[in-house]
Design a protein around this motif. Sequence first.
Motif, short mmCIF file in Angstrom:
data_model
loop_
_atom_site.label_atom_id
_atom_site.label_comp_id
_atom_site.label_asym_id
_atom_site.label_seq_id
_atom_site.Cartn_x
_atom_site.Cartn_y
_atom_site.Cartn_z
N ARG A 259 0.76 -0.73 0.11
CA ARG A 259 -0.46 0.49 0.05
C ARG A 259 0.60 1.21 -0.19
NH1 ARG A 259 -3.00 0.14 4.71
NH2 ARG A 259 -4.70 1.74 4.04
N SER A 260 2.32 0.74 0.60
CA SER A 260 3.22 2.57 0.62
C SER A 260 3.49 3.01 -0.99
CB SER A 260 3.62 2.45 1.77
OG SER A 260 3.88 1.83 2.74
N PRO B 158 9.12 9.61 -6.15
CA PRO B 158 9.76 8.37 -6.63
C PRO B 158 9.37 7.20 -5.12
CG PRO B 158 10.56 10.47 -5.19
CD PRO B 158 9.44 10.97 -5.27
N MET B 159 9.92 6.37 -5.63
CA MET B 159 10.60 5.18 -4.69
C MET B 159 11.99 5.51 -3.45
SD MET B 159 11.29 0.99 -5.64
CE MET B 159 11.09 1.13 -6.79
N CYS C 9 13.83 13.06 5.71
CA CYS C 9 14.08 13.49 3.73
C CYS C 9 13.20 14.75 3.45
CB CYS C 9 14.11 11.67 3.60
SG CYS C 9 14.74 12.23 1.53
N GLU C 10 13.83 15.25 2.68
CA GLU C 10 13.11 16.37 1.78
C GLU C 10 11.79 15.84 1.10
OE1 GLU C 10 14.99 19.35 0.34
OE2 GLU C 10 15.61 20.28 2.42
N THR C 11 12.02 15.10 0.36
CA THR C 11 11.13 14.64 -0.74
C THR C 11 10.29 12.81 0.13
OG1 THR C 11 13.02 14.47 -2.34
CG2 THR C 11 11.58 13.60 -3.54
N ASP C 12 9.05 13.32 -0.03
CA ASP C 12 8.17 12.41 0.40
C ASP C 12 8.35 10.46 -0.69
OD1 ASP C 12 6.05 11.31 1.43
OD2 ASP C 12 4.38 11.97 0.91
N TYR D 212 8.60 4.24 5.04
CA TYR D 212 8.80 3.68 5.63
C TYR D 212 9.18 4.09 6.44
CZ TYR D 212 9.76 -1.07 6.43
OH TYR D 212 9.81 -3.07 6.96
N VAL D 213 10.11 3.92 6.67
CA VAL D 213 10.39 4.31 8.09
C VAL D 213 9.98 5.24 8.81
CG1 VAL D 213 13.69 4.99 8.71
CG2 VAL D 213 13.30 4.52 6.63
N ARG D 214 9.22 6.69 8.34
CA ARG D 214 8.42 6.67 9.25
C ARG D 214 7.75 5.95 10.17
NH1 ARG D 214 7.29 13.03 7.92
NH2 ARG D 214 9.48 13.43 7.51
N ARG D 215 6.46 5.42 9.05
CA ARG D 215 5.59 5.11 8.66
C ARG D 215 5.04 3.28 9.81
NH1 ARG D 215 0.66 7.56 7.87
NH2 ARG D 215 0.53 10.03 8.89
N VAL D 216 5.55 2.73 8.33
CA VAL D 216 5.20 1.30 8.68
C VAL D 216 6.37 0.33 9.84
CG1 VAL D 216 5.33 -1.27 7.11
CG2 VAL D 216 4.98 1.56 5.93
N ALA D 217 7.80 1.06 9.78
CA ALA D 217 8.25 0.52 10.52
C ALA D 217 8.16 0.40 12.34
CB ALA D 217 10.06 0.46 10.28
#
Lengths: 221, 221
Positions: free
Chosen positions: A131-132, A142-143, A157-160, A166-171
């Motif tokens: 889903r991400s 971008p990936m 990181c400035e770019t979404d 993943y690092v901010r949410r999923v993990a």
Amino acid sequence: MTKELFNKIENYMKSCVKETAHDREHIYRVLGNCLKIAEKESNVDYDILLSAALLHDIGRDGKKKKHNETGAEMAREYLRTIDFPVEKIESVCDAVFTHSNESYGQQKTLEAKILYDADKLDAVGIMGISRSLIGIGNYNNPMYVVNDGKIDMDENCETDTFVRYYVRRVAKNYDRFFTKTAQEIADKQKTIDNEFFGSLVNLVNDNCAKLRTIDDILSDN
Amino acid sequence: MTKELFNKIENYMKSCVKETAHDREHIYRVLGNCLKIAEKESNVDYDILLSAALLHDIGRDGKKKKHNETGAEMAREYLRTIDFPVEKIESVCDAVFTHSNESYGQQKTLEAKILYDADKLDAVGIMGISRSLIGIGNYNNPMYVVNDGKIDMDENCETDTFVRYYVRRVAKNYDRFFTKTAQEIADKQKTIDNEFFGSLVNLVNDNCAKLRTIDDILSDN
């Protein structure tokens, strides 16, 4: 709840949801997760739980703005128009309101906690990754980005990117479950999740290293 | 090729590519794959290979229409305007033209085969899955559809889902590599690829089964 009432709420949900990452299949997965968690708990009010599960994402307008607040308001308005037990409407709305990440810790009822867990189970593991990535596609982001010859893993990181998300949410979702059942289901997903993400990072960094060898092929002038 | 010429072609590529699934990072991964494959081959013309790798997706307009044909035309036109060896231009254009799935078997040169393999390596394994999911998001299509209480695995499924794309494309790419090096790299990705896709299918079908138990909770009237 009667089948008829359930189908009515289900059809209303179908008329509301749109976004690929939060489409009707997401709702059905969350509903299934609710059932899995609830069967291990006592005194679950299924009128509240099933309605809240069906309605939790109806407030998404694709702009990600306070969808839980909008959803709770829409649910209140809608449930008043159908033959739904009046005394349970506010509990449904509360659960819809507190299912979002930002409301973590504000869940007042068992049903709200189950819904939160069920929704977050769809945001870890295989579904979290899938889903991400779909979300990245939805918004044409971008990936990942490469900085100084390596994949940028910074959660600020400035770019979404997918990697930032993943690092901010999923993990982080793995540490925020209320119920033992949800925690167990999530933990089983952790291996394949870590493997997939770790391999992706290695693949990109390995490629960056290979690209640096291009200097041996190119001439200075 | 000189660094200056390479950078010039690289900058032109950057000005052309847009789509998330075929963005500049895709180009760099393909370029890296080309280097990995080429170092195990003899008599590779790097002028042709590197230029073709950089330019292979410049013809994508987001509508997926004959991007290889458009790309070859754009490459020809562009390379004529810069200081690129004239006698090699057609070989670059041929490689750009034949990198697409539809051109399988039409590759005339070693460089065209390497580019094809390098591009397909980015369409299997982790990258194959990730980019397919991003593509689903780009076009706002669903991850899968459920028919008769099971995930629809039919490659002729009417809806353009991630599952259909995976079955139709990603899974089949493994049998279409020209070089031993690419085949070996792809085979290493197969396990995590199969694990991820298989787990996703199981998760969805398991959820469908759970949803059927809802009838035990709902009353008839």
